[in-house]
Design a protein around this motif. Structure first.
Motif, mmCIF file in Angstrom:
data_model
loop_
_atom_site.group_PDB
_atom_site.id
_atom_site.type_symbol
_atom_site.label_atom_id
_atom_site.label_comp_id
_atom_site.label_asym_id
_atom_site.label_seq_id
_atom_site.Cartn_x
_atom_site.Cartn_y
_atom_site.Cartn_z
ATOM 1 N N GLU A 82 8.580 37.110 -7.793
ATOM 2 C CA GLU A 82 8.419 38.297 -8.639
ATOM 3 C C GLU A 82 9.096 38.070 -9.985
ATOM 4 O O GLU A 82 10.265 37.702 -10.048
ATOM 5 C CB GLU A 82 9.019 39.521 -7.952
ATOM 6 C CG GLU A 82 8.781 40.810 -8.709
ATOM 7 C CD GLU A 82 9.207 42.041 -7.920
ATOM 8 O OE1 GLU A 82 9.133 43.147 -8.480
ATOM 9 O OE2 GLU A 82 9.613 41.890 -6.750
ATOM 10 N N THR A 83 8.364 38.292 -11.068
ATOM 11 C CA THR A 83 8.843 37.976 -12.414
ATOM 12 C C THR A 83 9.544 39.158 -13.077
ATOM 13 O O THR A 83 9.023 40.277 -13.085
ATOM 14 C CB THR A 83 7.669 37.533 -13.308
ATOM 15 O OG1 THR A 83 7.034 36.389 -12.717
ATOM 16 C CG2 THR A 83 8.155 37.178 -14.711
ATOM 17 N N ILE A 84 10.721 38.891 -13.634
ATOM 18 C CA ILE A 84 11.475 39.883 -14.414
ATOM 19 C C ILE A 84 11.763 39.265 -15.782
ATOM 20 O O ILE A 84 12.554 38.318 -15.896
ATOM 21 C CB ILE A 84 12.807 40.292 -13.734
ATOM 22 C CG1 ILE A 84 12.552 40.838 -12.337
ATOM 23 C CG2 ILE A 84 13.536 41.325 -14.571
ATOM 24 C CD1 ILE A 84 12.692 39.810 -11.244
ATOM 25 N N GLY A 85 11.128 39.777 -16.813
ATOM 26 C CA GLY A 85 11.281 39.220 -18.141
ATOM 27 C C GLY A 85 12.414 39.850 -18.922
ATOM 28 O O GLY A 85 13.009 40.850 -18.512
ATOM 29 N N ASN A 86 12.733 39.251 -20.063
ATOM 30 C CA ASN A 86 13.737 39.781 -20.991
ATOM 31 C C ASN A 86 15.109 39.981 -20.347
ATOM 32 O O ASN A 86 15.825 40.936 -20.667
ATOM 33 C CB ASN A 86 13.262 41.099 -21.602
ATOM 34 C CG ASN A 86 11.995 40.922 -22.418
ATOM 35 O OD1 ASN A 86 11.924 40.047 -23.289
ATOM 36 N ND2 ASN A 86 10.975 41.731 -22.133
#
Length: 204
Positions: A82-86
């Motif tokens: 699962e991608t979490i940006g910034n």
């Protein structure tokens, strides 16, 4: 007169609320446990988790070469797919930073802030995360067992789980992911862990 009565009323109400707050257990009032979501995801310690740090290579290398400055750089985290940006990441520690460097290694412990660049951003309620390198523990278990035992007896302690970290898809190492906690509890836990490390021997 009216001002005195208002002041006395406020003091009485404050005392009543203080007594109720301090003796909720005795009165049979139980605080509701709020599960934010990250507890059963990243901190499900029944399995190994994966964490890929996606970051600009030049910024990553500069951060590692200047680890003592503890400067955050932007990154994207992929936690269990699962991608979490910034997000933001930096090296963490005090004497451990110089110790890792003196070993000719760059495998520092890290601190992650999900809300450093985006106010209010969290990972299912988690705003801060520590990634401990366990570099002095040949068993890789001592920190985890301390946290697990303290949680078992109901003491204030962070949740933790093992994560296999990669950087831009390249293997980096096995770390212990540790829930971000209040500074005072963090200090107390560091004291406990240091005692365990000293008791365990010089190889920790």
């Amino acid at each position: 007169k009216f001002t005195d009565r208002i002041c006395i009323g406020i003091v009485v109400l404050a005392l009543v609320f203080t007594i109720l707050f301090c003796y909720t257990d005795a009165l049979g009032v139980q605080a509701a446990e709020v599960e934010l979501g990250y507890e059963t995801r990243l901190f499900d310690d029944t399995r190994m988790h994966t964490l890929d740090i996606q970051v600009d290579v030049a910024e990553w290398e500069q951060m590692l070469s200047e680890a003592a400055s503890k400067t955050y750089i932007p990154c994207t985290l992929v936690i269990d797919g699962e991608t979490i940006g910034n997000a933001a990441i930096r090296p963490k520690g005090n004497t451990s930073l110089s110790s890792v460097s003196s070993m000719g290694s760059q495998r520092y412990s890290f601190k992650v802030e999900f809300d450093h660049y985006v106010s209010g951003q969290t990972y299912y309620g988690l705003d801060k995360l520590s990634l401990n390198n366990l570099i002095y523990d040949t068993t890789y278990l001592k920190d985890y067992l301390v946290y697990d035992m303290m949680n078992y007896i109901g003491a204030d302690a962070p949740l933790s789980s093992f994560v296999n970290i990669t950087v831009n898809g390249e293997a980096w190492g096995l770390y212990l992911a540790v829930e971000g906690i209040a500074r005072i509890v963090d200090i107390e836990m560091e004291i406990v862990l240091e005692c365990v490390r000293r008791w365990g021997g010089e190889d920790l």
